[in-house]
Design a protein around this motif. Structure first.
Motif, PDB file in Angstrom:
ATOM      1  N   MET A 248       1.189   4.213  -2.875  1.00 33.24           N
ATOM      2  CA  MET A 248       0.921   5.619  -2.571  1.00 33.24           C
ATOM      3  C   MET A 248       2.143   6.503  -2.833  1.00 33.24           C
ATOM      4  O   MET A 248       2.165   7.669  -2.466  1.00 33.24           O
ATOM      5  CB  MET A 248       0.462   5.754  -1.121  1.00 33.24           C
ATOM      6  CG  MET A 248      -0.854   5.054  -0.859  1.00 33.24           C
ATOM      7  SD  MET A 248      -1.357   5.128   0.864  1.00 33.24           S
ATOM      8  CE  MET A 248      -1.666   6.873   1.044  1.00 33.24           C
ATOM      9  N   ASN A 249       3.174   5.925  -3.463  1.00 29.72           N
ATOM     10  CA  ASN A 249       4.400   6.642  -3.825  1.00 29.72           C
ATOM     11  C   ASN A 249       5.197   7.131  -2.613  1.00 29.72           C
ATOM     12  O   ASN A 249       5.902   8.132  -2.702  1.00 29.72           O
ATOM     13  CB  ASN A 249       4.105   7.806  -4.776  1.00 29.72           C
ATOM     14  CG  ASN A 249       3.592   7.326  -6.111  1.00 29.72           C
ATOM     15  OD1 ASN A 249       4.075   6.336  -6.643  1.00 29.72           O
ATOM     16  ND2 ASN A 249       2.598   8.008  -6.645  1.00 29.72           N
ATOM     17  N   CYS A 250       5.078   6.454  -1.490  1.00 31.32           N
ATOM     18  CA  CYS A 250       5.898   6.774  -0.329  1.00 31.32           C
ATOM     19  C   CYS A 250       7.329   6.361  -0.620  1.00 31.32           C
ATOM     20  O   CYS A 250       7.577   5.385  -1.317  1.00 31.32           O
ATOM     21  CB  CYS A 250       5.390   6.047   0.917  1.00 31.32           C
ATOM     22  SG  CYS A 250       3.765   6.615   1.442  1.00 31.32           S
TER      23      CYS A 250
ATOM     24  N   ILE B 182       0.835  -1.210   0.000  1.00 35.92           N
ATOM     25  CA  ILE B 182       0.000   0.000   0.000  1.00 35.92           C
ATOM     26  C   ILE B 182       0.867   1.256   0.000  1.00 35.92           C
ATOM     27  O   ILE B 182       0.615   2.195  -0.761  1.00 35.92           O
ATOM     28  CB  ILE B 182      -0.971   0.000   1.200  1.00 35.92           C
ATOM     29  CG1 ILE B 182      -2.030  -1.083   1.011  1.00 35.92           C
ATOM     30  CG2 ILE B 182      -1.624   1.372   1.386  1.00 35.92           C
ATOM     31  CD1 ILE B 182      -2.861  -1.364   2.252  1.00 35.92           C
ATOM     32  N   MET B 183       1.886   1.269   0.844  1.00 34.39           N
ATOM     33  CA  MET B 183       2.754   2.449   0.924  1.00 34.39           C
ATOM     34  C   MET B 183       3.494   2.676  -0.394  1.00 34.39           C
ATOM     35  O   MET B 183       3.672   3.811  -0.823  1.00 34.39           O
ATOM     36  CB  MET B 183       3.737   2.312   2.081  1.00 34.39           C
ATOM     37  CG  MET B 183       3.068   2.193   3.441  1.00 34.39           C
ATOM     38  SD  MET B 183       2.148   3.650   3.934  1.00 34.39           S
ATOM     39  CE  MET B 183       3.489   4.654   4.509  1.00 34.39           C
TER      40      MET B 183
END
Length: 55
Positions: free
Chosen positions: A11-13, A7-8
């Motif tokens: 989200m482009n983290c 997920i991270m």
């Protein structure tokens, strides 16, 4: 943990930073198994801080 990393990343983290108590070897081994690296050899605010760089 795999889902969180997925997920991270989606989200482009750029990374995930977390901490655990020095006496919590199980947590340390778990995070190391997911390639989290120690940010410093020093304990920061009572915790070992780890970082996982994301692509």
């Amino acid at each position: 943990m795999n889902k969180l990393i997925e997920i991270m990343s989606f989200m482009n983290c750029k990374g995930i930073m977390l901490g655990h108590r020095p006496d919590n070897r199980i947590a340390g081994e778990l995070y190391e198994s997911f390639s989290f690296k120690k940010v410093s050899e020093e304990v920061i605010d009572g915790e070992i801080v780890r970082l996982l760089q994301l692509p």
